[in-house]
Design an enzyme around this catalytic site. Structure first.
Site, mmCIF file in Angstrom:
data_model
loop_
_atom_site.group_PDB
_atom_site.id
_atom_site.type_symbol
_atom_site.label_atom_id
_atom_site.label_comp_id
_atom_site.label_asym_id
_atom_site.label_seq_id
_atom_site.Cartn_x
_atom_site.Cartn_y
_atom_site.Cartn_z
ATOM 1 N N HIS A 280 2.650 -2.075 7.275
ATOM 2 C CA HIS A 280 3.018 -1.402 6.015
ATOM 3 C C HIS A 280 4.339 -0.628 6.153
ATOM 4 C CE1 HIS A 280 -0.784 -2.680 4.464
ATOM 5 N NE2 HIS A 280 -1.472 -1.880 5.258
ATOM 6 N N ASP A 331 -3.577 -9.191 4.693
ATOM 7 C CA ASP A 331 -4.333 -7.942 4.703
ATOM 8 C C ASP A 331 -5.704 -8.066 4.034
ATOM 9 O OD1 ASP A 331 -4.996 -5.310 4.995
ATOM 10 O OD2 ASP A 331 -3.262 -4.478 3.981
#
Ligand code: ZN
Length: 470
Positions: A280, A331
């Site tokens: 991220h 993810d």
């Protein structure tokens, strides 16, 4: 379709891109293990060569996956019960409810379907950020790495290459005790975790087409001392992953409890070598962007999940301008299309800055080429693979795009990769090949129907267990 994937050793594709150049046409010769003997524009064999109307690029690498979260995809697109708003933290509560139902055999069924779908979308390898370790009551399974084993079995059955990253998860938050819903993730001490890590290593060593990495869930989920100790205790060169700076709340709390913003803390407390992959890295200030880009570490961006969870925009332009390296991951698996991830990444920047072509810095740059090169080469690093895909001696792990598809067949070579990135969907994929084995042909995996029926049954069982939530 038969049970074993097709295996062909002498092929001629319309063209092949190895991340450096196009071969056109591309004659490919493989050995019996599916490794590349030669790639050339002229035939090097008297053997019959099969002609295939496809454009080949290296298989996509999925650098961040939580397999079990696939069971939640599409089910959390409404406001939670009695709430007027929804955010990352309320989504996380629903995800925890799911995590607390799944048994090892159910984990395997979910991963079987997920990995099959990844292959259908052109991924040939996945790095699994795996923290759902323990029994329903939080106690260790008799075989400590039973859940990791379920993931390895699933990957082996589908044909995708798996890099298993057992994750250290020690506490609920910077100052929080464990939330009871996190009990299946927790290793109390570094030694508990290392025990699990070495059990996982044994399983990986026995499993073909798998690799070992490791990770720490996040700065909020482990003490600063444990983070340093664990990253330094495990074998040096393996991929090391950590979630970082996904949410503003995490940045504020890191400043409060660690005295620094999350990325700054990592830069100051660890020696961020090229095998570090920061997942991220959404919320960075301009100093962090520059320092992280100048470190050897990589970022794993997960654009569709970050969009779905309302995380924020990754500072792509500034990070790339300073030489930063990134890959992509799916993810939570709300999307499994690698080109959609790349488009989201670019379009987020276009909308934010009201400019076009965020991947490009010079007049001669081609967005699709830059994006694929970053995602493929650094995705391979995130999973522990070389930076030489589709070269002699490497396994033939590839995705074949349909060269008869109208836009692709009309596109000049210089724009072909951008045409793939910006216009393709799954119908553009003719095949996905791993170790020279054709696991997916014309969007069908060879076990598609059996796995789908199994998946439907398993999801029904899981939903029954958590029906109060959904
Ligand atoms: Zn994640």
């Amino acid at each position: 379709m038969h049970n074993q994937p097709d295996f062909r050793t002498n092929l001629c594709f319309e063209a092949l891109w190895d991340t450096k150049q196009w071969f056109e046409p591309a004659f490919v010769q493989l050995d019996s293990k599916g490794c590349i003997l030669s790639i050339s524009e002229e035939s090097k064999t008297q053997e019959p060569t099969e002609k295939i109307r496809g454009f080949v690029i290296p298989g996509h690498n999925n650098a961040h996956s939580h397999a079990f979260q696939y069971a939640l995809a599409g089910l959390a697109e409404h406001l939670p019960n009695h709430s007027a708003a929804d955010d990352f933290w309320s989504w996380r509560e629903a995800m925890y409810q799911l995590a607390n139902t799944i048994l090892p055999e159910e984990m395997e069924d979910i991963a079987l379907m997920l990995y099959t779908e990844m292959l259908r979308h052109g991924y040939t390898a996945v790095a699994e950020f795996h923290y759902l370790h323990h029994n329903l009551d939080g106690s260790a399974y008799e075989e400590k790495a039973a859940m990791g084993q379920a993931l390895l079995k699933a990957a082996g059955s589908t044909g995708i290459k798996l890099t298993l990253l057992p994750i250290f998860y020690q506490r609920g938050g910077f100052q929080d005790q464990m939330n009871p819903l996190q009990r299946r993730f927790i290793s109390q001490t570094a030694d508990d975790y290392l025990d699990l890590f070495y059990q996982t290593e044994k399983l990986v060593n026995k499993t073909a087409n798998s690799k070992l990495g490791m990770g720490i869930h996040s700065l909020r989920a482990a003490s600063p001392e444990s983070i340093c100790e664990i990253f330094e205790s495990v074998p040096l060169g393996i991929p090391k992953h950590i979630h970082v700076a996904e949410q503003q709340k995490e940045v504020v709390e890191a400043q409060q409890f660690l005295g620094h913003r999350p990325i700054t803390w990592l830069l100051q407390n660890l020696s961020l070598e090229g095998n570090y992959h920061l997942v991220h890295a959404t919320h960075m200030d301009s100093v962090e962007v520059e320092q992280l880009a100048h470190s050897k570490a990589h970022v794993v961006v997960c654009p569709s999940t970050e969009g779905n969870l309302g995380d924020g925009f990754f500072s792509l332009r500034a990070f790339m301008q300073s030489g930063g390296r990134w890959s992509i991951g799916t993810d939570s698996h709300i999307s499994l299309n690698p080109c959609e991830e790349l488009r989201w990444l670019d379009y987020g920047q276009r909308l934010r800055h009201q400019k076009r072509n965020a991947f490009c810095f010079e007049g001669s740059d081609e967005g699709g080429e830059i994006a694929l090169k970053q995602a493929i080469l650094h995705g391979r690093a995130a999973a522990g693979y070389s930076d030489q895909p589709l070269s002699v001696g490497e396994p033939f792990d590839a995705v074949v795009y349909d060269a008869s598809q109208p836009l692709l067949s009309a596109s000049p070579k210089s724009h072909r990769l951008s045409t793939i990135v910006y216009t393709s969907d799954i119908s553009s994929i003719m095949a996905t090949v791993v170790n020279g084995r054709w696991y997916v042909i014309n969007q069908q995996h060879l076990q598609q129907e059996k796995l789908r029926d199994n998946f439907i049954r398993t999801l029904a069982k899981i939903r029954h267990k958590i029906r109060k939530i959904f």
